[in-house]
Write a protein that holds these residues in place. Structure first.
Motif, PDB file in Angstrom:
ATOM      1  N   THR A   1       0.852  -1.183   0.000  1.00  0.00           N
ATOM      2  CA  THR A   1       0.000   0.000   0.000  1.00  0.00           C
ATOM      3  C   THR A   1       0.892   1.238   0.000  1.00  0.00           C
ATOM      4  OG1 THR A   1      -1.592  -1.231   1.355  1.00  0.00           O
ATOM      5  CG2 THR A   1      -1.879   1.161   1.270  1.00  0.00           C
ATOM      6  N   LEU A   2       0.606   2.187  -0.879  1.00  0.00           N
ATOM      7  CA  LEU A   2       1.410   3.412  -0.926  1.00  0.00           C
ATOM      8  C   LEU A   2       0.487   4.621  -0.770  1.00  0.00           C
ATOM      9  CD1 LEU A   2       4.248   4.590  -1.280  1.00  0.00           C
ATOM     10  CD2 LEU A   2       3.827   4.690  -3.743  1.00  0.00           C
ATOM     11  N   ASP A   3       0.768   5.431   0.236  1.00  0.00           N
ATOM     12  CA  ASP A   3      -0.063   6.605   0.537  1.00  0.00           C
ATOM     13  C   ASP A   3      -1.546   6.245   0.593  1.00  0.00           C
ATOM     14  OD1 ASP A   3       2.075   8.359   0.790  1.00  0.00           O
ATOM     15  OD2 ASP A   3       2.129   8.779  -1.363  1.00  0.00           O
ATOM     16  N   GLY A   4      -1.824   5.108   1.213  1.00  0.00           N
ATOM     17  CA  GLY A   4      -3.219   4.709   1.438  1.00  0.00           C
ATOM     18  C   GLY A   4      -3.862   3.986   0.264  1.00  0.00           C
ATOM     19  N   GLU A   5      -3.186   3.939  -0.879  1.00  0.00           N
ATOM     20  CA  GLU A   5      -3.752   3.248  -2.057  1.00  0.00           C
ATOM     21  C   GLU A   5      -3.132   1.864  -2.171  1.00  0.00           C
ATOM     22  OE1 GLU A   5      -6.106   4.476  -4.120  1.00  0.00           O
ATOM     23  OE2 GLU A   5      -6.166   6.339  -2.943  1.00  0.00           O
ATOM     24  N   ARG A   6      -3.976   0.870  -2.309  1.00  0.00           N
ATOM     25  CA  ARG A   6      -3.490  -0.503  -2.482  1.00  0.00           C
ATOM     26  C   ARG A   6      -2.763  -0.605  -3.832  1.00  0.00           C
ATOM     27  NH1 ARG A   6      -3.299  -4.545   1.517  1.00  0.00           N
ATOM     28  NH2 ARG A   6      -2.675  -6.371   0.338  1.00  0.00           N
ATOM     29  N   LEU A   7      -1.542  -1.127  -3.838  1.00  0.00           N
ATOM     30  CA  LEU A   7      -0.810  -1.320  -5.104  1.00  0.00           C
ATOM     31  C   LEU A   7      -1.220  -2.662  -5.712  1.00  0.00           C
ATOM     32  CD1 LEU A   7       2.757  -0.096  -4.017  1.00  0.00           C
ATOM     33  CD2 LEU A   7       1.056   1.154  -5.377  1.00  0.00           C
ATOM     34  N   PRO A   8      -0.968  -2.866  -7.027  1.00  0.00           N
ATOM     35  CA  PRO A   8      -1.311  -4.159  -7.634  1.00  0.00           C
ATOM     36  C   PRO A   8      -0.643  -5.303  -6.871  1.00  0.00           C
ATOM     37  CG  PRO A   8      -0.492  -2.615  -9.297  1.00  0.00           C
ATOM     38  CD  PRO A   8      -0.332  -1.942  -7.981  1.00  0.00           C
ATOM     39  N   ASP A   9      -1.288  -6.455  -6.846  1.00  0.00           N
ATOM     40  CA  ASP A   9      -0.751  -7.603  -6.109  1.00  0.00           C
ATOM     41  C   ASP A   9       0.577  -8.037  -6.729  1.00  0.00           C
ATOM     42  OD1 ASP A   9      -0.186  -9.880  -4.794  1.00  0.00           O
ATOM     43  OD2 ASP A   9      -1.972 -10.986  -5.408  1.00  0.00           O
ATOM     44  N   SER A  10       1.641  -7.946  -5.946  1.00  0.00           N
ATOM     45  CA  SER A  10       2.975  -8.270  -6.475  1.00  0.00           C
ATOM     46  C   SER A  10       3.524  -9.553  -5.860  1.00  0.00           C
ATOM     47  CB  SER A  10       3.933  -7.105  -6.201  1.00  0.00           C
ATOM     48  OG  SER A  10       4.051  -6.908  -4.804  1.00  0.00           O
ATOM     49  N   ALA A  11       2.632 -10.383  -5.305  1.00  0.00           N
ATOM     50  CA  ALA A  11       3.105 -11.566  -4.567  1.00  0.00           C
ATOM     51  C   ALA A  11       3.929 -12.499  -5.457  1.00  0.00           C
ATOM     52  CB  ALA A  11       1.922 -12.316  -3.958  1.00  0.00           C
ATOM     53  N   ALA A  12       3.507 -12.700  -6.718  1.00  0.00           N
ATOM     54  CA  ALA A  12       4.218 -13.642  -7.593  1.00  0.00           C
ATOM     55  C   ALA A  12       5.601 -13.086  -7.962  1.00  0.00           C
ATOM     56  CB  ALA A  12       3.396 -13.914  -8.850  1.00  0.00           C
ATOM     57  N   VAL A  13       5.646 -11.801  -8.303  1.00  0.00           N
ATOM     58  CA  VAL A  13       6.927 -11.157  -8.634  1.00  0.00           C
ATOM     59  C   VAL A  13       7.840 -11.206  -7.407  1.00  0.00           C
ATOM     60  CG1 VAL A  13       8.022  -8.970  -9.283  1.00  0.00           C
ATOM     61  CG2 VAL A  13       5.811  -9.589 -10.265  1.00  0.00           C
ATOM     62  N   TYR A  14       7.250 -10.940  -6.257  1.00  0.00           N
ATOM     63  CA  TYR A  14       8.019 -10.938  -5.011  1.00  0.00           C
ATOM     64  C   TYR A  14       8.669 -12.299  -4.786  1.00  0.00           C
ATOM     65  CZ  TYR A  14       9.038 -10.675  -0.023  1.00  0.00           C
ATOM     66  OH  TYR A  14       9.671 -10.715   1.196  1.00  0.00           O
ATOM     67  N   ALA A  15       7.876 -13.366  -4.936  1.00  0.00           N
ATOM     68  CA  ALA A  15       8.395 -14.722  -4.706  1.00  0.00           C
ATOM     69  C   ALA A  15       9.562 -14.991  -5.659  1.00  0.00           C
ATOM     70  CB  ALA A  15       7.288 -15.751  -4.901  1.00  0.00           C
ATOM     71  N   GLU A  16       9.423 -14.544  -6.893  1.00  0.00           N
ATOM     72  CA  GLU A  16      10.479 -14.775  -7.882  1.00  0.00           C
ATOM     73  C   GLU A  16      11.762 -14.012  -7.497  1.00  0.00           C
ATOM     74  OE1 GLU A  16      11.051 -14.174 -12.592  1.00  0.00           O
ATOM     75  OE2 GLU A  16       8.981 -14.129 -11.899  1.00  0.00           O
ATOM     76  N   LEU A  17      11.591 -12.771  -7.052  1.00  0.00           N
ATOM     77  CA  LEU A  17      12.764 -11.957  -6.708  1.00  0.00           C
ATOM     78  C   LEU A  17      13.446 -12.459  -5.439  1.00  0.00           C
ATOM     79  CD1 LEU A  17      11.465  -8.383  -7.597  1.00  0.00           C
ATOM     80  CD2 LEU A  17      13.024  -9.845  -8.914  1.00  0.00           C
ATOM     81  N   VAL A  18      12.641 -12.925  -4.482  1.00  0.00           N
ATOM     82  CA  VAL A  18      13.228 -13.481  -3.255  1.00  0.00           C
ATOM     83  C   VAL A  18      14.042 -14.719  -3.602  1.00  0.00           C
ATOM     84  CG1 VAL A  18      12.689 -14.659  -1.080  1.00  0.00           C
ATOM     85  CG2 VAL A  18      11.532 -12.521  -1.654  1.00  0.00           C
ATOM     86  N   ALA A  19      13.511 -15.554  -4.504  1.00  0.00           N
ATOM     87  CA  ALA A  19      14.248 -16.760  -4.910  1.00  0.00           C
ATOM     88  C   ALA A  19      15.565 -16.367  -5.587  1.00  0.00           C
ATOM     89  CB  ALA A  19      13.395 -17.607  -5.838  1.00  0.00           C
ATOM     90  N   ALA A  20      15.509 -15.330  -6.428  1.00  0.00           N
ATOM     91  CA  ALA A  20      16.720 -14.879  -7.122  1.00  0.00           C
ATOM     92  C   ALA A  20      17.746 -14.346  -6.115  1.00  0.00           C
ATOM     93  CB  ALA A  20      16.367 -13.798  -8.140  1.00  0.00           C
ATOM     94  N   TYR A  21      17.260 -13.609  -5.128  1.00  0.00           N
ATOM     95  CA  TYR A  21      18.145 -13.051  -4.097  1.00  0.00           C
ATOM     96  C   TYR A  21      18.753 -14.169  -3.247  1.00  0.00           C
ATOM     97  CZ  TYR A  21      19.112 -11.228   0.591  1.00  0.00           C
ATOM     98  OH  TYR A  21      19.689 -10.976   1.801  1.00  0.00           O
ATOM     99  N   GLU A  22      17.918 -15.079  -2.769  1.00  0.00           N
ATOM    100  CA  GLU A  22      18.420 -16.169  -1.916  1.00  0.00           C
ATOM    101  C   GLU A  22      19.387 -17.055  -2.699  1.00  0.00           C
ATOM    102  OE1 GLU A  22      18.132 -16.534   1.265  1.00  0.00           O
ATOM    103  OE2 GLU A  22      16.544 -15.086   1.704  1.00  0.00           O
ATOM    104  N   GLY A  23      19.163 -17.166  -4.015  1.00  0.00           N
ATOM    105  CA  GLY A  23      20.047 -17.961  -4.864  1.00  0.00           C
ATOM    106  C   GLY A  23      21.490 -17.466  -4.827  1.00  0.00           C
ATOM    107  N   GLU A  24      21.664 -16.192  -4.502  1.00  0.00           N
ATOM    108  CA  GLU A  24      23.017 -15.633  -4.397  1.00  0.00           C
ATOM    109  C   GLU A  24      23.795 -16.227  -3.220  1.00  0.00           C
ATOM    110  OE1 GLU A  24      24.570 -13.082  -6.592  1.00  0.00           O
ATOM    111  OE2 GLU A  24      23.079 -14.346  -7.563  1.00  0.00           O
ATOM    112  N   TYR A  25      23.086 -16.849  -2.280  1.00  0.00           N
ATOM    113  CA  TYR A  25      23.745 -17.368  -1.070  1.00  0.00           C
ATOM    114  C   TYR A  25      23.581 -18.879  -0.936  1.00  0.00           C
ATOM    115  CZ  TYR A  25      23.355 -12.424  -0.447  1.00  0.00           C
ATOM    116  OH  TYR A  25      23.419 -11.080  -0.667  1.00  0.00           O
ATOM    117  N   ALA A  26      23.051 -19.518  -1.998  1.00  0.00           N
ATOM    118  CA  ALA A  26      22.779 -20.956  -1.897  1.00  0.00           C
ATOM    119  C   ALA A  26      24.078 -21.746  -1.952  1.00  0.00           C
ATOM    120  CB  ALA A  26      21.853 -21.373  -3.022  1.00  0.00           C
TER     121      ALA A  26
END
Ligand code: PLP
Length: 284
Positions: free
Chosen positions: A259-284
């Motif tokens: 949520t930004l300034d009270g407005e709900r942003l588009p659901d980014s859960a799928a993108v988030y999961a992908e980016l977290v996997a990419a980030y964690e992959g740096e330490y695997a």
């Protein structure tokens, strides 16, 4: 009592619950010093070299004596050896100008390991509501006014913490600092990352923001996973029109802004999961 480990820069371990710093330490009196906060997972510090290099860069911006990075490496190892807490540790490195009025003052340096706060785990899991707050500087000021220390990591974070409390008063958990022209800077303790299509964006540090080690790791991992990455100026409008806004910082890792300034942003859960996997992959 949660686990904490304190070691001074000369290698001396000390009791983190006892008084250790002299009352005339300039880090205490004026926030005149620099710091780094590093995430340690399973005994391995993440992005240690970039953190140490940034400590040296901040110290140079404050005209502090050049930090001895080999000594910092040693003190980090000593904290890791003594740690008997959970699998994750928050490792803080602090380096101050030392005692006021002492012409021979040596910098005060210590490393403090502690447990990850519950609020951090909640932000990782649930994401955050953020508000934009004006920082009061134009994006071209940093290069003209180095004494403002824009882009350093000084101990004087009272303003950053006041901004987080302001967010709390407005029903949010985090802040994105902006300029009057709508330029996006950073959070009080994090870097802004925008996903749009298959491209990640973050603003350049030349506008007076801290170059983020987590953002760099996310970009590295994302590039390997096929994303394009761009470092370029962003506006609040870009954030609202994107597919996902994230705050990157060492201990919170990548956090979704729902949520930004009270407005709900588009659901980014799928993108988030992908980016977290990419980030964690740096330490695997
Ligand atoms: N920007 C500011 C002002 C910060 O204080 C921090 C970290 O605390 C960051 C960005 C993110 O930096 P990093 O990812 O290296 O933790």
């Amino acid at each position: 009592m949660p686990m904490r480990v304190l070691v001074f820069l000369d290698g001396t371990p000390a009791d983190p619950d006892a008084a250790q710093i002299k009352v005339d330490d300039l880090g205490l009196l004026r926030g005149d010093g620099v710091f780094e906060t590093i995430l340690v997972v399973d005994g391995k510090p993440r992005e240690l070299r970039p953190h140490l290099e940034r400590l040296a860069r901040s110290a140079a911006m404050l005209d502090l004596p050049e930090p001895d990075l080999a000594a910092w490496d040693r003190v980090v190892s000593l904290v890791l050896e003594r740690w008997a807490g959970g699998p994750e540790m928050v490792l803080k490195l602090v380096y101050t100008r030392g005692s006021d009025g002492d012409p021979a003052a040596v910098p005060t340096g210590f490393a403090l390991g502690s447990e990850v706060a519950p609020s951090t785990l909640k932000a990782r899991a649930d994401g955050v509501a953020a508000i934009t707050l004006e920082r009061g500087f134009p994006p071209d000021l940093a290069e003209r006014a180095p004494w403002l220390l824009l882009g350093a990591k000084p101990l004087s974070y009272a303003m950053n913490m006041a901004a987080v409390r302001e967010a709390g008063r407005r029903g949010a958990e985090d802040v994105i600092f902006t300029a009057a022209d709508g330029s996006v800077f950073e959070g009080p303790t994090s870097t802004v990352v925008l996903a749009k299509g298959r491209t990640l964006y973050t603003p350049p540090s030349s506008i007076g923001i801290l170059p983020g080690t987590t953002q760099a790791a996310v970009f590295r991992g994302a590039e390997k996973a096929g994303w394009a990455v761009k470092v370029e100026p962003l506006t609040v409008r870009d954030l609202v029109e994107g597919d996902g806004v994230f705050m990157a910082s060492s201990v919170r890792k990548l956090t979704r802004v729902h949520t930004l300034d009270g407005e709900r942003l588009p659901d980014s859960a799928a993108v988030y999961a992908e980016l977290v996997a990419a980030y964690e992959g740096e330490y695997a």
